[in-house]
Design an enzyme around this catalytic site. Structure first.
Site, PDB file in Angstrom:
ATOM      1  N   GLU A   1       0.800  -1.236   0.000  1.00 43.94           N
ATOM      2  CA  GLU A   1       0.000   0.000   0.000  1.00 43.94           C
ATOM      3  C   GLU A   1       0.830   1.282   0.000  1.00 43.94           C
ATOM      4  OE1 GLU A   1      -2.639  -0.477   3.343  1.00 43.94           O
ATOM      5  OE2 GLU A   1      -3.544  -2.292   2.513  1.00 43.94           O
TER       6      GLU A   1
ATOM      7  N   ASN B   1       2.008  -5.254  -3.124  1.00 38.22           N
ATOM      8  CA  ASN B   1       0.601  -5.550  -2.821  1.00 38.22           C
ATOM      9  C   ASN B   1      -0.158  -4.254  -2.542  1.00 38.22           C
ATOM     10  OD1 ASN B   1      -1.417  -7.635  -2.136  1.00 38.22           O
ATOM     11  ND2 ASN B   1      -1.259  -6.833  -0.038  1.00 38.22           N
TER      12      ASN B   1
ATOM     13  N   HIS C   1     -10.520  -5.835  -2.249  1.00 40.07           N
ATOM     14  CA  HIS C   1     -11.595  -5.620  -1.270  1.00 40.07           C
ATOM     15  C   HIS C   1     -12.687  -4.841  -2.008  1.00 40.07           C
ATOM     16  CE1 HIS C   1      -9.242  -7.001   2.116  1.00 40.07           C
ATOM     17  NE2 HIS C   1      -8.241  -6.231   1.751  1.00 40.07           N
TER      18      HIS C   1
ATOM     19  N   GLU D   1      -6.469 -10.560  -1.227  1.00 41.46           N
ATOM     20  CA  GLU D   1      -7.283 -10.312  -0.024  1.00 41.46           C
ATOM     21  C   GLU D   1      -8.754 -10.201  -0.389  1.00 41.46           C
ATOM     22  OE1 GLU D   1      -5.747  -6.982   2.228  1.00 41.46           O
ATOM     23  OE2 GLU D   1      -3.657  -7.574   1.877  1.00 41.46           O
TER      24      GLU D   1
ATOM     25  N   ASP E   1     -12.526 -10.001  -0.769  1.00 41.43           N
ATOM     26  CA  ASP E   1     -13.838 -10.057  -0.106  1.00 41.43           C
ATOM     27  C   ASP E   1     -14.743  -9.087  -0.858  1.00 41.43           C
ATOM     28  OD1 ASP E   1     -12.822  -7.614   0.928  1.00 41.43           O
ATOM     29  OD2 ASP E   1     -12.537  -8.428   2.935  1.00 41.43           O
TER      30      ASP E   1
HETATM   31  O1  G2I Z   1      -7.767  -3.632   6.278  1.00 42.90           O
HETATM   32  C1  G2I Z   1      -7.920  -4.800   5.511  1.00 42.90           C
HETATM   33  C2  G2I Z   1      -6.615  -5.250   4.941  1.00 42.90           C
HETATM   34  C3  G2I Z   1      -6.121  -4.262   3.914  1.00 42.90           C
HETATM   35  N1  G2I Z   1      -4.897  -4.710   3.300  1.00 42.90           N
HETATM   36  C4  G2I Z   1      -3.828  -5.039   4.202  1.00 42.90           C
HETATM   37  C5  G2I Z   1      -4.278  -6.008   5.277  1.00 42.90           C
HETATM   38  O2  G2I Z   1      -3.248  -6.242   6.202  1.00 42.90           O
HETATM   39  C6  G2I Z   1      -5.501  -5.483   5.982  1.00 42.90           C
HETATM   40  O3  G2I Z   1      -5.870  -6.457   6.972  1.00 42.90           O
HETATM   41  C7  G2I Z   1      -6.439  -5.932   8.143  1.00 42.90           C
HETATM   42  C8  G2I Z   1      -6.802  -7.066   9.063  1.00 42.90           C
HETATM   43  O4  G2I Z   1      -7.782  -7.859   8.423  1.00 42.90           O
HETATM   44  C9  G2I Z   1      -7.380  -6.520  10.360  1.00 42.90           C
HETATM   45  O5  G2I Z   1      -7.533  -7.591  11.293  1.00 42.90           O
HETATM   46  O6  G2I Z   1      -5.546  -5.071   8.764  1.00 42.90           O
HETATM   47  C10 G2I Z   1      -6.105  -4.427   9.895  1.00 42.90           C
HETATM   48  C11 G2I Z   1      -5.147  -3.404  10.452  1.00 42.90           C
HETATM   49  O7  G2I Z   1      -4.676  -2.555   9.492  1.00 42.90           O
HETATM   50  C12 G2I Z   1      -6.441  -5.475  10.946  1.00 42.90           C
HETATM   51  O8  G2I Z   1      -7.088  -4.857  12.019  1.00 42.90           O
HETATM   52  C13 G2I Z   1      -6.434  -4.960  13.229  1.00 42.90           C
HETATM   53  C14 G2I Z   1      -7.046  -3.963  14.169  1.00 42.90           C
HETATM   54  O9  G2I Z   1      -6.831  -2.655  13.636  1.00 42.90           O
HETATM   55  C15 G2I Z   1      -6.395  -4.066  15.490  1.00 42.90           C
HETATM   56  O10 G2I Z   1      -7.003  -3.196  16.368  1.00 42.90           O
HETATM   57  C16 G2I Z   1      -6.433  -5.480  15.997  1.00 42.90           C
HETATM   58  O11 G2I Z   1      -5.701  -5.604  17.183  1.00 42.90           O
HETATM   59  O12 G2I Z   1      -6.589  -6.273  13.747  1.00 42.90           O
HETATM   60  C17 G2I Z   1      -5.867  -6.441  14.937  1.00 42.90           C
HETATM   61  C18 G2I Z   1      -5.926  -7.897  15.353  1.00 42.90           C
HETATM   62  O13 G2I Z   1      -7.248  -8.332  15.475  1.00 42.90           O
END
Ligand code: G2I
Length: 455
Positions: free
Chosen positions: A170, A212, A249, A278, A280
């Protein structure tokens, strides 16, 4: 005797007349751009098996915290043959304090996957987000060094276990500017991305290195064009980039568009693999899921599709119910559409390739017999299928020739010797035919069945 599926367009070494017929058929197939005739593939019954029969993987994001949930792992182990740690390989997880690395949660996922024959995508080595606080407050040459050290340490730690790394995530602005995102990493100098790729290559020369990003699906968008131009520039200057990840996404604000296939094929034409990393889709419309999978199958260098979670309740956007399984773990209509797309999919036209040089293998037989057959072949990899007779609980040992590597398996449970070249495949209740994909790495020797034993 080695059989060939109709989709295999390689010239045959056999009686002359038959060779001529097959060559004519191959020419016809090439001319019509369809290299896999309907009905010739055996239809897989899971996402991973069906994708593998097309030389692709079907993966999911996995959260280590959910591996103790039996409903989750049942679906994971049954359906998927690739995993991406959702958060566990990010910078804040792997280097929470500078110079102190923490790999426990990531290793939990890697071990779960690899012990079941699933491959692992690494996500992500360099990113403006989810930085630990020590990194967030850094700048300049100190940050540049810290970032490169992080890339080197983490890629070295997982060397040989991760098939593809999202090296940089990103790094471009949304909107119409086509500019780099203004982040602390960007402010260390515009060459930070290529520096990260070079460090990753040095640390793990065997992993595919990906850039990515999201909102890079629409071919006409400035962000898509900006990433394309960067990749083209990298390829022209020898920066070690192997693949581009399209997060995909999709939602009402950022919908799937019909030029997505053009985007994938345009990037592939630069000489990189492309991967849907990724996926969805808000509301999980079956037709859109189907289109995404068909688009990947239509592009020879599209290696596979990863969905960003298993059940709707596992999604970062749970309220949009964007995944293939509902929160109870039941298959949704989108699941059926994806499976159908994988099973009906065509394999794309690939450059003509020459057949393996070794003669067909007659495997030694013990209390059972295993016969290896060639299946589909692509520019960089090929599938083999092994049919076992004489036992329902069987163990078959297969060897590939280095530097070949098996990247996918289906309908069996594999384990590996320490070299990674000898695979012991055990029956897992999926019948008496198992298959696998071999990355040729320049060597097209046919894998050899070493033994078949009944247990
Ligand atoms: O945002 C969707 C995805 C976009 N592309 C990069 C990916 O790395 C990203 O994944 C998401 C995860 O699916 C989430 O799970 O990235 C988020 C953070 O940027 C993740 O969220 C985080 C929360 O912000 C935290 O508060 C939490 O502790 O997930 C963490 C674990 O549950």
């Amino acid at each position: 005797m080695t059989e060939r599926c109709q989709g295999d367009t390689r010239p045959r070494t056999g009686p002359r007349a038959r060779t001529a017929i097959v060559l004519a058929a191959a020419a016809l197939l090439a001319a019509t751009s369809v290299a896999f005739l309907p009905g010739t593939a055996s239809a897989g019954t899971t996402l991973g098996a069906s994708a593998a029969e097309k030389g692709r993987y079907f993966g999911t994001a996995v959260a280590a915290s959910r591996l103790s949930d039996g409903n989750y792992t049942t679906i994971l182990n049954r359906e998927f043959n690739s995993v991406t740690p959702e958060n566990e390989m990010k910078i804040d997880a792997t280097e929470p304090q500078q110079g102190r690395f923490s790999y426990g949660a990531a290793e939990q996922i890697v071990n779960h996957a690899r012990s079941r024959g699933m491959s692992v995508r690494g996500h992500t080595l360099a990113w403006h987000s989810q930085q630990p606080s020590w990194m967030e407050s850094m700048s300049g040459s100190a940050l540049r060094s810290a970032m490169l050290n992080h890339v080197t340490q983490v890629a070295t730690h997982f060397r040989g276990q991760v098939v593809a790394w999202d090296v940089v995530n990103e790094a471009f602005e949304d909107g119409t500017s086509g500019a780099r995102r203004n982040s602390n990493l960007q402010r260390t100098g515009n060459d930070w991305i290529e520096a990260a790729f070079r460090a990753a290559r040095a640390a793990d020369p065997g992993a595919k290195l990906c850039y990515n990003d999201y909102n890079t699906d629409n071919w006409t968008h400035a962000k898509t064009q900006a990433v394309y131009n960067m990749v083209r520039d990298f390829k022209s200057r020898g920066v070690p980039i192997d693949c581009v990840g399209f997060q995909s996404h999709f939602n009402n604000d950022s919908p799937y568009v019909s030029n997505y296939r053009t985007t994938l094929s345009s990037f592939a034409a630069l000489g990189v693999d492309v991967q849907v990393t990724e996926l969805d889709i808000q509301g999980a419309p079956a037709a859109t899921y189907r289109s995404v999978v068909e688009d990947c199958l239509a592009v020879a260098r599209c290696n596979g599709v990863t969905v960003w979670g298993i059940r709707d309740s596992d999604s970062w956007r749970a309220s949009q119910t964007p995944l293939l399984f509902n929160s109870s773990g039941q298959k949704k209509a989108a699941y059926d559409a994806v499976l159908a797309a994988l099973n009906n999919g065509t394999t794309p036209t690939d450059p003509p390739t020459t057949p393996p040089t070794t003669p067909p293998t007659t495997p030694p037989s013990g209390s059972c017999t295993a016969t290896l057959q060639d299946s589909t072949r692509w520019g960089d990899r090929f599938n083999s299928q092994v049919t076992v007779s004489g036992a329902s609980n069987w163990t078959v040992v297969v060897a590939v020739t280095p530097p070949q590597k098996v990247s996918n398996t289906w309908n069996g449970t594999p384990t590996w010797d320490s070299s990674g070249n000898v695979m012991t495949m055990r029956s897992n209740g999926s019948g008496n035919v198992f298959g696998f994909t071999t990355m040729a790495n320049g060597t097209w020797t046919r894998p050899v069945v070493r033994s078949c034993t009944a247990s």
